[in-house]
Structure formats: C-alpha cells, structure tokens
Design a protein around this motif. Structure first.
Motif, PDB file in Angstrom:
ATOM      1  N   VAL A   1       1.180  -1.303   0.367  1.00 10.66           N
ATOM      2  CA  VAL A   1       0.169  -0.119   0.312  1.00 10.66           C
ATOM      3  C   VAL A   1       0.488   1.098   0.107  1.00 10.66           C
ATOM      4  CG1 VAL A   1      -0.630  -0.148   2.436  1.00 10.66           C
ATOM      5  CG2 VAL A   1      -1.889   1.149   1.092  1.00 10.66           C
ATOM      6  N   ALA A   2       0.070   2.351  -0.444  1.00  2.00           N
ATOM      7  CA  ALA A   2       0.817   3.495  -0.833  1.00  2.00           C
ATOM      8  C   ALA A   2       0.068   4.534  -0.875  1.00  2.00           C
ATOM      9  CB  ALA A   2       2.066   3.535  -1.939  1.00  2.00           C
ATOM     10  N   GLY A   3       0.943   5.617  -0.535  1.00  2.00           N
ATOM     11  CA  GLY A   3      -0.634   6.849  -0.636  1.00  2.00           C
ATOM     12  C   GLY A   3       0.644   8.440  -1.776  1.00  2.00           C
ATOM     13  N   ILE A   4      -0.487   8.165  -1.611  1.00  2.00           N
ATOM     14  CA  ILE A   4      -0.158   9.541  -2.513  1.00  2.00           C
ATOM     15  C   ILE A   4      -0.754  11.215  -2.889  1.00  2.00           C
ATOM     16  CG2 ILE A   4      -0.686  10.709  -5.310  1.00  2.00           C
ATOM     17  CD1 ILE A   4      -2.054   7.950  -6.528  1.00  2.00           C
ATOM     18  N   ALA A   5       0.199  12.269  -2.284  1.00  2.00           N
ATOM     19  CA  ALA A   5       0.175  13.273  -1.374  1.00  2.00           C
ATOM     20  C   ALA A   5      -0.714  13.750  -2.842  1.00  2.00           C
ATOM     21  CB  ALA A   5       1.583  13.847  -0.874  1.00  2.00           C
ATOM     22  N   LYS A   6      -1.175  15.569  -2.582  1.00  2.00           N
ATOM     23  CA  LYS A   6      -1.751  16.089  -3.152  1.00  2.00           C
ATOM     24  C   LYS A   6      -1.254  16.567  -4.267  1.00  2.00           C
ATOM     25  CE  LYS A   6      -5.633  15.434  -0.999  1.00  2.00           C
ATOM     26  NZ  LYS A   6      -6.574  15.175  -2.110  1.00  2.00           N
ATOM     27  N   ARG A   7      -0.106  17.241  -4.089  1.00  2.00           N
ATOM     28  CA  ARG A   7       1.378  17.347  -5.256  1.00  2.00           C
ATOM     29  C   ARG A   7       1.783  16.139  -6.027  1.00  2.00           C
ATOM     30  NH1 ARG A   7       5.881  21.265  -3.397  1.00  2.00           N
ATOM     31  NH2 ARG A   7       6.979  18.980  -1.356  1.00  2.00           N
ATOM     32  N   LEU A   8       1.079  15.259  -6.318  1.00  2.00           N
ATOM     33  CA  LEU A   8       1.168  13.962  -7.257  1.00  2.00           C
ATOM     34  C   LEU A   8       2.903  13.636  -7.502  1.00  2.00           C
ATOM     35  CD1 LEU A   8      -0.529  12.076  -8.900  1.00  2.00           C
ATOM     36  CD2 LEU A   8      -0.043  13.455 -10.739  1.00  2.00           C
ATOM     37  N   GLU A   9       3.552  14.093  -7.234  1.00  2.00           N
ATOM     38  CA  GLU A   9       4.903  13.882  -6.988  1.00  2.00           C
ATOM     39  C   GLU A   9       5.460  12.875  -6.056  1.00  2.00           C
ATOM     40  OE1 GLU A   9       4.331  16.304  -8.297  1.00  2.00           O
ATOM     41  OE2 GLU A   9       4.963  16.763  -9.825  1.00  2.00           O
ATOM     42  N   GLU A  10       5.065  13.282  -4.776  1.00  2.00           N
ATOM     43  CA  GLU A  10       5.520  12.219  -3.536  1.00  2.00           C
ATOM     44  C   GLU A  10       4.314  11.688  -3.331  1.00  2.00           C
ATOM     45  OE1 GLU A  10       4.015  15.359  -0.694  1.00  2.00           O
ATOM     46  OE2 GLU A  10       5.766  17.182  -1.670  1.00  2.00           O
ATOM     47  N   ILE A  11       5.540  10.143  -3.115  1.00  2.00           N
ATOM     48  CA  ILE A  11       4.655   8.699  -2.943  1.00  2.00           C
ATOM     49  C   ILE A  11       4.643   8.912  -1.231  1.00  2.00           C
ATOM     50  CG2 ILE A  11       4.732   6.476  -3.304  1.00  2.00           C
ATOM     51  CD1 ILE A  11       3.173   7.941  -5.693  1.00  2.00           C
ATOM     52  N   TYR A  12       4.039   8.205  -0.070  1.00  2.00           N
ATOM     53  CA  TYR A  12       4.197   7.466   1.464  1.00  2.00           C
ATOM     54  C   TYR A  12       4.107   6.360   0.918  1.00  2.00           C
ATOM     55  CZ  TYR A  12       4.300  12.530   2.531  1.00  2.00           C
ATOM     56  OH  TYR A  12       4.658  14.452   2.541  1.00  2.00           O
ATOM     57  N   PHE A  13       4.876   5.926   1.721  1.00  2.00           N
ATOM     58  CA  PHE A  13       4.995   3.894   2.292  1.00  2.00           C
ATOM     59  C   PHE A  13       4.758   3.964   3.635  1.00  2.00           C
ATOM     60  CE2 PHE A  13       7.320   4.931  -1.867  1.00  2.00           C
ATOM     61  CZ  PHE A  13       7.148   4.329  -2.799  1.00  2.00           C
ATOM     62  N   PRO A  14       4.648   2.914   3.983  1.00  2.00           N
ATOM     63  CA  PRO A  14       4.195   2.881   5.573  1.00  2.00           C
ATOM     64  C   PRO A  14       5.227   3.492   6.671  1.00  2.00           C
ATOM     65  CG  PRO A  14       3.392   1.207   4.218  1.00  2.00           C
ATOM     66  CD  PRO A  14       3.887   2.123   3.276  1.00  2.00           C
ATOM     67  N   GLY A  15       5.411   3.709   7.475  1.00  2.00           N
ATOM     68  CA  GLY A  15       6.466   3.289   8.256  1.00  2.00           C
ATOM     69  C   GLY A  15       7.749   4.303   7.730  1.00  2.00           C
ATOM     70  N   ASP A  16       7.592   4.829   7.325  1.00  2.00           N
ATOM     71  CA  ASP A  16       8.631   5.579   6.226  1.00  2.00           C
ATOM     72  C   ASP A  16       8.051   7.730   5.763  1.00  2.00           C
ATOM     73  OD1 ASP A  16      10.596   7.031   4.961  1.00  2.00           O
ATOM     74  OD2 ASP A  16      10.662   5.035   3.768  1.00  2.00           O
ATOM     75  N   SER A  17       8.364   8.620   6.787  1.00  2.00           N
ATOM     76  CA  SER A  17       8.298  10.023   7.198  1.00  2.00           C
ATOM     77  C   SER A  17       8.269  10.710   5.514  1.00  2.00           C
ATOM     78  CB  SER A  17       8.871  10.367   8.019  1.00  2.00           C
ATOM     79  OG  SER A  17      10.403  10.563   8.408  1.00  2.00           O
TER      80      SER A  17
END
Length: 610
Positions: free
Chosen positions: A493-509
């Motif tokens: 699973v991953a999250g897309i921030a609103k600026r789109l170029e940013e991808i967040y991963f669980p446990g990684d700030s």
C-alpha cells in the motif's frame, strides 16, 4: 492520386514521427544524404512526400530515391531553419541545390571599432565583429534595429572615429545628432566608456535578453495611449508583437561557439538510459546520434557517458577536444575539456540534445508497444515494481479516493488498473455507511475493509498494490484496515500526496519523489484522475437522486408509483415543478396533480385553495 511506395521500415519510421519542429534527412539505398529539409511539424511534412504524386518531376524522383530517413527535433521553426542550412552546407545533398544558402538571410552586426556601429548585413566578414542571427526575414531584423536606435543614440556614419580623430577636430555634427539619433562621439560629446556601455546593452538585447526592450515598448505604448495617440501606439504594438515572436539569436547557430561535441541524457532512474550525441561544427549542429543503454549493475550516468563517448569515438572517428554535457564522465580523457554549462549558448545546445534523447525514447516506446506490446508492459511493470519498492510485478493495482463535498452524501471510488491500463468493468463505488460526518480517514478504513473482506469471501483475486489518494493520514487508515484483515504482508500500500510527485510508504516519513519523465508517474496520474472522476460522478448522481426523492417523498398522499410516473415523464424534479396542473393531471389525475402542485408551489394561494 496514387501514393508513393515505401518500405515497411520507412513507413514505420514515418508513422511515429513527432508533430514538432525539426530537420529531416533522406538517404538513398547507398546511405548517402540526398535531401535535407526543415519542418514546423515533422510528421505532417514528411508524410506529405508519400501520400500523393507531386507536380514537380524533381520531387517525384526524390521520393522514388528515398530508402531511409532520419530527423532531429529542435525547439522552434527558426532553429530548424538554421540547422537545415548548416546541414546542407555539410552534406551538400544533390536535391537541395535550389535551396537558399544561409548567407542570403540577414544578420545584425556590431562592428569591432572604438565607437561600434550596428547595422544589418548579408555578408559575414572575419574582422572581429559580432554577428547575430540569422533572421528569417528582413522585416524582423529591421524592427529590432529600429527599436535599438530608439533606445540608444548610436552612430550610423562610416568614419573611422578614434580618439586621435576626435582630438584633431575632424568630426562634424550631422543630421542624426540634430534629430537626437546620435550622441555625437565624433566631436567628443560622449566618451568611449559611455558609448561602450550602450553597446553592451545592445549586445544583451541581440543575445536574446528582450526584457528591457519589451518593458520600454510597453511604457511607450502606455504613454501614447494616455495622450490619445492611438495610431502611433498601434504601430508600436505591432513592433512589440514582432519582437516578442523573434529572439535575436538562435540556439542552434552561434557566433560564439566553434567545434564542440554535446552529449544529452534522458534518464528517469529506470533500467533504460538514452544518450544523444550532437557534433557542433562552426556553431551549427551537423550530426546527431542517439544510443540506448540498459543498466545491468546500476551503472551511473557518468559511467554510461564514458561508454557512449568511447563508442561514438570508435564508430564515428570523433576526436574530442571540447565536450558539453550535464555530468562529467567517470573516465580519464587526457586533452579533453569537459564543460557543464548552467546558462548561455552551450546550455541551450545541451537542452536540444536532451530533447532529442527524450524524443528517441518516446519513439522507441511507441515502436515497442506496436510490435511487442507484451514486452512494453513488462518494462512498465518492472519500472513500477522498482518505484513502489515491490517484490512482485504490480499487474493488478487498485486506487481509492473519497468524495465528500460540504459534508453531504459521502462516497468513495475504487478504480482498477491491470498491466498499467484501466479495467473499467472492475470499477466500484461505495456509499459510506458507518461514518458520521466528513471523516476521510474513517471513510477510507471502512471502504477498504468492505472491499477486501468481500473479495476474500468470494475467493477473488487480490491486487498486488493499493494506492490511496492522500498523504500520511489516509495511508495510516489504509494500513489499519489491512492489519485488521490480516493483509498487511499480502498487499502493498502507498499514498499519493496532493502534489502527486510525492509517494508515501508505511513507516517512512520521507516521501519518494517520482521522476517527472517516468512512466510510473504517467500511470499514477491516470489512476488518480480516474478515481477522482469516477468518485465525483457517483457523488453528483447520488446527491441529485437524494434531492429529488426527498422533495417528492415529503408530499403526503403521493406514493412510489406516482413519483416514478412523474419522474419518468418529466425526467427531473425541476421539470415537475415547472409543469402546470393540466400537465400533471394528464399523468397522475386531477386529485394527485393538485396535491403535487400545491406542495411544489407553497406560495401560490389559488392552487392551495383548489
């Protein structure tokens, strides 16, 4: 008219040509350049040679002789003109004999004198003077000259004005001085330093820095308009528009660049790296080749540049002296000067080389998709696997988005992508059931729980990757849902921030920033756009339906059949409200028509009485 026949390989090259400015070269069966041409739109121009019989016998003979074709993309049409001229001089193709040589085009020269002159010429002399251009037409060159003369009081006479000339009193003030077009250097009314400062500003404008010139024109136009001198303001506006369209110097032809070699790289961090080589001779591009490398051991760009320089040197017999590139190669080359430009002429040449490398990559992908679509998909999957830090190929991806406008009718959407493309039959939307109020995090947790509990109960395939539209908060909610279902190690699973170029991963700030040229970013953009579109459409439909049903449901004495009959006939609640009593009565009878009309027109006293 009949079309000219061409080989399958040539037809393939033409079909994937870009619709951008550039220069194309035709080769005969022996590999000799037989024609060089420029185009504002490469695809349209090259295709035009083969889709009809031409009136000119010479053109038909040219087309019959074409066995192969290559091209170079450039930023503008004028760059294509300059590149065409230089390549014609280099290769002298036999079908180009009727084309104009570049000396037929006008240049602007700043002479090498104590008090330099600035004028237009068609002849370039090696006397130390600076030449700027060429201009595509005389009108644009004259416009720039006229405006320079309005800004600066430069001499136009041909006298050899030197300090000795001035000290001996040989000069005489001419008409230009009395018309305030000259600062009078011939009689010492302006110093060499003051005049030189004006010339430096003129050179700045001719190098392409038009900001000061355009600012001056805007101020002049405003002043003329305030004085109601609209015709003069309009004439100045025409000059302003022309100067804005034409820059004073090309990025392809330069009087300040001699013989250099340029290496531009297109690297999105994946296994494939494209390196374009351009040979610049006397300030003009005369050769362009693009090489494709596939990383095997995580080779760096400096390492790959070393390989490319070695290969080009051996295959083309190039002896490097001055090389322009974005990174210095990871190899020792005695006698070679490496230049990493940050601005100026060489930086513009580097940009052109990088653009050609990027275009070659695009063409390669189009060719691969057409002739080997499975390989194309595999390359994309491998790229996405690396970007999203996966252990398996993400053949099946699902993307979720919440839609909650002003806290009403909260819904969510799930779009499904297979092999990087939308599988619209598998799209799903959800009405939020357990969450009260606008709580996106709780809504996301509910939707994922419902979605994957059902898939597991039905024994259906689970995705390799879930993407949620949102930052850390949405991602945390998704992780909680997967943990509760025991799927945390099963589905990534991953999250897309609103600026789109940013991808967040669980446990990684620290987010991952996807390269803007990456194919992964293209798929991610498509997924999020689809999830947003699908969710908004469902939200609007539900909100519209809720408003319609609530308005008719609140009318006492009107049942489901009556409501459906009215909506079927009038299509919307608005049209039901606009209908008169007779129209309503024709559908549901006089009694129910009166009830509906009275409910939808509470301020109409006559209707209430009826």
């Amino acid at each position: 008219m009949p079309k000219h026949r061409k080989s399958a390989e040539l037809e393939e090259k033409i079909s994937i040509l870009p619709s951008t400015p550039g220069v194309y070269m035709y080769f005969d069966s022996e590999g000799t350049v037989i024609y060089v041409g420029k185009a504002k739109n490469l695809k349209r121009r090259v295709s035009s040679y083969f889709n009809r019989t031409h009136d000119s016998l010479r053109t038909n003979l040219l087309v019959r002789a074409i066995a192969d074709m290559k091209y170079i993309v450039v930023p503008t049409e004028q760059d294509a003109l300059n590149l065409e001229n230089s390549m014609i001089k280099e290769y002298q193709p036999r079908y180009n004999v009727l084309l104009k040589d570049d000396k037929s085009y006008p240049w602007i020269v700043v002479t090498k004198e104590t008090f330099p002159r600035v004028f237009m010429t068609r002849k370039r002399i090696k006397d130390g003077s600076k030449y700027y251009g060429p201009y595509t037409d005389t009108a644009s060159a004259r416009t720039v000259l006229d405006l320079i003369r309005e800004l600066y009081k430069l001499r136009s006479c041909r006298f050899a004005i030197t300090p000795e000339y001035v000290s001996k009193g040989k000069g005489r003030l001419c008409l230009d001085y009395h018309l305030k077009r000259c600062s009078g250097p011939c009689v010492g009314l302006t110093s060499q330093e003051e005049y030189g400062a004006q010339i430096e500003r003129v050179k700045q404008i001719l190098r392409g820095d038009m900001n000061e010139l355009l600012d001056h024109l805007r101020e002049e136009m405003a002043a003329l308009a305030e004085e109601l001198r609209f015709e003069e303001a309009h004439e100045l506006k025409l000059k302003y528009d022309m100067v804005a369209r034409y820059t004073a110097k090309s990025v392809i032809v330069s009087q300040t660049i001699g013989d250099v070699d340029v290496f531009g790289v297109d690297d999105d961090g994946g296994p494939d790296v494209f390196i374009n080589y351009m040979h610049v001779r006397r300030g003009a591009v005369v050769r362009s080749v693009t090489l494709e490398y596939k990383r095997r051991l995580d080779e760096t760009v400096p390492q790959l540049l070393g390989y490319a320089m070695d290969e080009i040197g051996r295959e083309l017999g190039v002896a490097y002296e001055e090389v322009v590139l974005a990174q210095v190669p990871d190899v020792e080359m005695p006698g070679v000067t490496f230049i990493v430009p940050q601005r100026g002429d060489k930086f513009k040449l580097l940009e052109v080389s990088e653009k050609n490398a990027r275009q070659y990559k695009i063409d390669s992908l189009k060719h691969l998709e057409r002739h080997n679509p499975e390989e194309r998909v595999n390359k994309l999957m491998e790229r996405m696997k690396a970007d999203f830090r996966l252990s398996v190929l993400p053949r099946h991806i699902e993307c979720f988005d919440n839609s909650n406008i002003q806290g009403t009718n909260p819904v969510a959407s799930c779009v499904v992508f297979r092999d990087g493309k939308p599988a619209k039959n598998d799209y799903r939307h959800f009405n939020i059931k357990t969450v009260v109020g606008p709580d996106d995090f709780a809504s996301m947790k509910e939707v994922l729980t419902r979605r994957y509990t059902r898939l597991m109960n039905e024994g259906k395939e689970l995705p390799q990757l879930i993407v949620v539209d949102g930052g850390k908060g949405q991602l945390s909610a998704a992780v909680e849902a997967l943990d509760a279902m025991g799927l945390r190690g099963v589905i990534a699973v991953a999250g897309i921030a609103k600026r789109l170029e940013e991808i967040y991963f669980p446990g990684d700030s620290v987010p991952l920033y996807i390269d803007k040229n990456s194919e992964t970013l293209r798929v991610v953009q498509h997924m999020r756009d689809e999830a947003h579109r699908f969710g908004i459409t469902h939200h609007r439909n539900r909100r519209s339906k809720t408003q319609t049903v609530s308005a008719l449901d609140s009318i006492k004495g009107i049942g489901e059949k009556t409501r459906m009959a009215l909506l079927t006939k009038f299509r919307s609640l608005k049209r039901v409200g606009e209908a008169d009593l007779d129209d309503l009565a024709a559908i549901v009878g006089p009694a129910k028509a009166s009830i509906v009309y009275a409910a939808l027109h509470p301020d109409d006293n006559d209707t209430s009485e009826s």
